[in-house]
Design a protein around this motif. Sequence first.
Motif, PDB file in Angstrom:
ATOM      1  N   GLY A 107       0.647  -1.646  -0.055  1.00  0.00           N
ATOM      2  CA  GLY A 107      -0.050   0.044  -0.067  1.00  0.00           C
ATOM      3  C   GLY A 107       1.044   1.408   0.267  1.00  0.00           C
ATOM      4  N   THR A 108       2.052   1.391   0.823  1.00  0.00           N
ATOM      5  CA  THR A 108       2.724   2.748   0.229  1.00  0.00           C
ATOM      6  C   THR A 108       3.878   2.308   0.003  1.00  0.00           C
ATOM      7  OG1 THR A 108       4.136   1.397   2.572  1.00  0.00           O
ATOM      8  CG2 THR A 108       2.301   3.034   3.264  1.00  0.00           C
ATOM      9  N   GLY A 109       4.236   1.334  -0.722  1.00  0.00           N
ATOM     10  CA  GLY A 109       5.630   1.151  -1.214  1.00  0.00           C
ATOM     11  C   GLY A 109       6.823   1.230   0.129  1.00  0.00           C
ATOM     12  N   ILE A 110       7.853   2.170  -0.846  1.00  0.00           N
ATOM     13  CA  ILE A 110       8.496   2.924  -0.125  1.00  0.00           C
ATOM     14  C   ILE A 110       8.794   4.253   0.278  1.00  0.00           C
ATOM     15  CG2 ILE A 110      11.883   2.390  -0.404  1.00  0.00           C
ATOM     16  CD1 ILE A 110      11.399   0.732  -2.431  1.00  0.00           C
ATOM     17  N   VAL A 111       9.157   3.812   1.398  1.00  0.00           N
ATOM     18  CA  VAL A 111       8.929   4.861   1.936  1.00  0.00           C
ATOM     19  C   VAL A 111      10.189   5.625   3.630  1.00  0.00           C
ATOM     20  CG1 VAL A 111       6.462   5.336   1.910  1.00  0.00           C
ATOM     21  CG2 VAL A 111       7.276   5.163   4.105  1.00  0.00           C
ATOM     22  N   GLU A 112      10.741   6.816   3.635  1.00  0.00           N
ATOM     23  CA  GLU A 112      10.676   7.446   4.882  1.00  0.00           C
ATOM     24  C   GLU A 112       9.956   8.174   5.313  1.00  0.00           C
ATOM     25  OE1 GLU A 112      15.189   9.920   5.484  1.00  0.00           O
ATOM     26  OE2 GLU A 112      14.276  10.448   3.289  1.00  0.00           O
ATOM     27  N   ARG A 113      10.343   7.396   6.932  1.00  0.00           N
ATOM     28  CA  ARG A 113       9.446   8.006   7.605  1.00  0.00           C
ATOM     29  C   ARG A 113       9.968   8.440   9.338  1.00  0.00           C
ATOM     30  NH1 ARG A 113       3.734   6.481   5.945  1.00  0.00           N
ATOM     31  NH2 ARG A 113       3.673   7.122   4.091  1.00  0.00           N
ATOM     32  N   SER A 114       9.086   8.250  10.035  1.00  0.00           N
ATOM     33  CA  SER A 114      10.002   8.809  11.532  1.00  0.00           C
ATOM     34  C   SER A 114       9.471   7.695  11.891  1.00  0.00           C
ATOM     35  CB  SER A 114       8.880  10.338  12.261  1.00  0.00           C
ATOM     36  OG  SER A 114       9.205   9.712  13.334  1.00  0.00           O
ATOM     37  N   LEU A 115      10.747   7.069  13.355  1.00  0.00           N
ATOM     38  CA  LEU A 115      10.534   6.212  14.241  1.00  0.00           C
ATOM     39  C   LEU A 115       9.165   6.288  15.011  1.00  0.00           C
ATOM     40  CD1 LEU A 115      13.790   6.179  15.389  1.00  0.00           C
ATOM     41  CD2 LEU A 115      12.989   4.797  13.448  1.00  0.00           C
ATOM     42  N   SER A 116       8.427   6.927  14.889  1.00  0.00           N
ATOM     43  CA  SER A 116       6.988   6.699  15.537  1.00  0.00           C
ATOM     44  C   SER A 116       6.077   6.513  14.780  1.00  0.00           C
ATOM     45  CB  SER A 116       7.090   8.426  16.815  1.00  0.00           C
ATOM     46  OG  SER A 116       6.416   9.032  14.431  1.00  0.00           O
ATOM     47  N   TYR A 117       6.294   6.475  14.147  1.00  0.00           N
ATOM     48  CA  TYR A 117       5.159   6.072  13.033  1.00  0.00           C
ATOM     49  C   TYR A 117       5.297   4.187  12.124  1.00  0.00           C
ATOM     50  CZ  TYR A 117       3.312   4.378   8.283  1.00  0.00           C
ATOM     51  OH  TYR A 117       2.484   3.143   7.337  1.00  0.00           O
ATOM     52  N   ASP A 118       6.132   3.814  12.793  1.00  0.00           N
ATOM     53  CA  ASP A 118       6.015   2.444  13.319  1.00  0.00           C
ATOM     54  C   ASP A 118       7.488   2.189  14.183  1.00  0.00           C
ATOM     55  OD1 ASP A 118       5.279  -0.170  13.299  1.00  0.00           O
ATOM     56  OD2 ASP A 118       6.103  -0.951  11.148  1.00  0.00           O
ATOM     57  N   PRO A 119       7.327   2.507  15.898  1.00  0.00           N
ATOM     58  CA  PRO A 119       8.494   1.533  16.078  1.00  0.00           C
ATOM     59  C   PRO A 119       9.364   0.510  16.140  1.00  0.00           C
ATOM     60  CG  PRO A 119       7.217   3.242  17.712  1.00  0.00           C
ATOM     61  CD  PRO A 119       6.192   2.294  16.552  1.00  0.00           C
ATOM     62  N   PRO A 120      10.606   0.352  15.647  1.00  0.00           N
ATOM     63  CA  PRO A 120      11.333  -0.876  15.456  1.00  0.00           C
ATOM     64  C   PRO A 120      11.064  -1.672  17.143  1.00  0.00           C
ATOM     65  CG  PRO A 120      12.874   0.652  15.400  1.00  0.00           C
ATOM     66  CD  PRO A 120      11.204   1.737  15.293  1.00  0.00           C
ATOM     67  N   SER A 121      11.703  -2.784  16.913  1.00  0.00           N
ATOM     68  CA  SER A 121      12.158  -3.594  18.296  1.00  0.00           C
ATOM     69  C   SER A 121      13.100  -3.814  18.450  1.00  0.00           C
ATOM     70  CB  SER A 121      11.740  -4.978  17.968  1.00  0.00           C
ATOM     71  OG  SER A 121      10.451  -5.373  17.202  1.00  0.00           O
ATOM     72  N   GLY A 122      14.192  -3.210  17.264  1.00  0.00           N
ATOM     73  CA  GLY A 122      15.597  -3.358  17.889  1.00  0.00           C
ATOM     74  C   GLY A 122      16.392  -3.242  16.928  1.00  0.00           C
ATOM     75  N   ALA A 123      17.724  -2.736  16.633  1.00  0.00           N
ATOM     76  CA  ALA A 123      18.748  -2.844  15.798  1.00  0.00           C
ATOM     77  C   ALA A 123      20.270  -3.706  16.329  1.00  0.00           C
ATOM     78  CB  ALA A 123      19.096  -1.334  15.361  1.00  0.00           C
ATOM     79  N   VAL A 124      20.396  -3.146  14.613  1.00  0.00           N
ATOM     80  CA  VAL A 124      22.005  -3.900  14.385  1.00  0.00           C
ATOM     81  C   VAL A 124      22.779  -2.930  13.970  1.00  0.00           C
ATOM     82  CG1 VAL A 124      21.167  -5.984  15.210  1.00  0.00           C
ATOM     83  CG2 VAL A 124      21.364  -5.578  12.437  1.00  0.00           C
ATOM     84  N   ARG A 125      24.510  -2.759  13.994  1.00  0.00           N
ATOM     85  CA  ARG A 125      25.257  -2.143  13.662  1.00  0.00           C
ATOM     86  C   ARG A 125      26.036  -2.710  12.658  1.00  0.00           C
ATOM     87  NH1 ARG A 125      27.000   1.943  17.106  1.00  0.00           N
ATOM     88  NH2 ARG A 125      24.434   2.536  16.510  1.00  0.00           N
ATOM     89  N   ILE A 126      25.878  -2.730  11.728  1.00  0.00           N
ATOM     90  CA  ILE A 126      26.955  -3.908  10.512  1.00  0.00           C
ATOM     91  C   ILE A 126      28.310  -3.374  10.096  1.00  0.00           C
ATOM     92  CG2 ILE A 126      26.745  -5.259   8.441  1.00  0.00           C
ATOM     93  CD1 ILE A 126      23.349  -5.843   8.742  1.00  0.00           C
ATOM     94  N   LEU A 127      27.833  -1.975   9.601  1.00  0.00           N
ATOM     95  CA  LEU A 127      29.204  -1.102   8.812  1.00  0.00           C
ATOM     96  C   LEU A 127      30.363  -1.042  10.538  1.00  0.00           C
ATOM     97  CD1 LEU A 127      27.212   1.818   7.380  1.00  0.00           C
ATOM     98  CD2 LEU A 127      28.969  -0.566   6.205  1.00  0.00           C
TER      99      LEU A 127
END
Length: 287
Positions: free
Chosen positions: A267-287
């Motif tokens: 429905g939305t496709g590829i978007v840039e949104r605020s974290l508050s739009y859909d808060p993630p559960s966690g994050a990983v750093r690969i770089l």
Amino acid sequence: MSHTAHIPSHRKPRRSASKLAVRAGVAGGVLSTLAMAGTASASPAAEPATETTLEMPVLNMDLGSQVSSAVIKAADNTRAQALVGELNAQEETARTGAAAEAKLAKADAQAKADAEKKASDEAKRQADADRANRGDGRTQLASAKGSSGSGSSAGSAASDDDSGVRAPATGSASAIINFARNQVGKAYVLGGTGPSSFDCSGLVQAAYRQAGISLPRMSQDQSSEGTSVSLSNLQPGDVLYWGSRGSAYHVAIYSGGGKFIGAQNSGTGIVERSLSYDPPSGAVRIL
């Protein structure tokens, strides 16, 4: 010797009984004829003889009702035969239709089975490819860590963060984010890996390829890469995940300034949104 022996007999010879009977009959007939003729001549005014009419027996049957009954019975038989014929035709049509439906159902079931087998084979192939990619990615990460250690000892301007993983060069994060941002507005397609459409893990994999890093294809495996970081200590280029690490159902890229870039849904496709739009559960750093 008798005294009459020499005298010839005067007795007439006997006639046979049959001849006597014939003569008596003829005589009787003649006498009867004469008697009738005399009677007729004696009474000329006698009434003439009446003719005798034979009456035919009267049939005590109602032929009209019998004919009508026979006609009705014949009509009933005709209708019954027509009904039987029609029923037989309907049964034959039903059998033909059922056979056709069964054939179609069999064809549909076969097509479904073939599709499921194809999907299963594709999933297996993809899983094998993901395992191969994961091995390559770990090899590249190990090489990157070794290189970063050498750079630190040589007086490189880059420094290690608290997790022990070397902080990414600004150029690598920029390449990842710029690529992801250039895909904003494109379609979300499940299984898409570009260039016209992506799914969530396809976008992350393609973006990291710009930095020369090969990531696994599936979001579950991508969430297992690198090192966990808190959502309060995010850096541009970090991979965000939704669900549990190692079994995530969605991933995206942290683009900085409290925002993320991701292939959300059809429905939305590829978007840039605020974290508050859909808060993630966690994050990983690969770089």
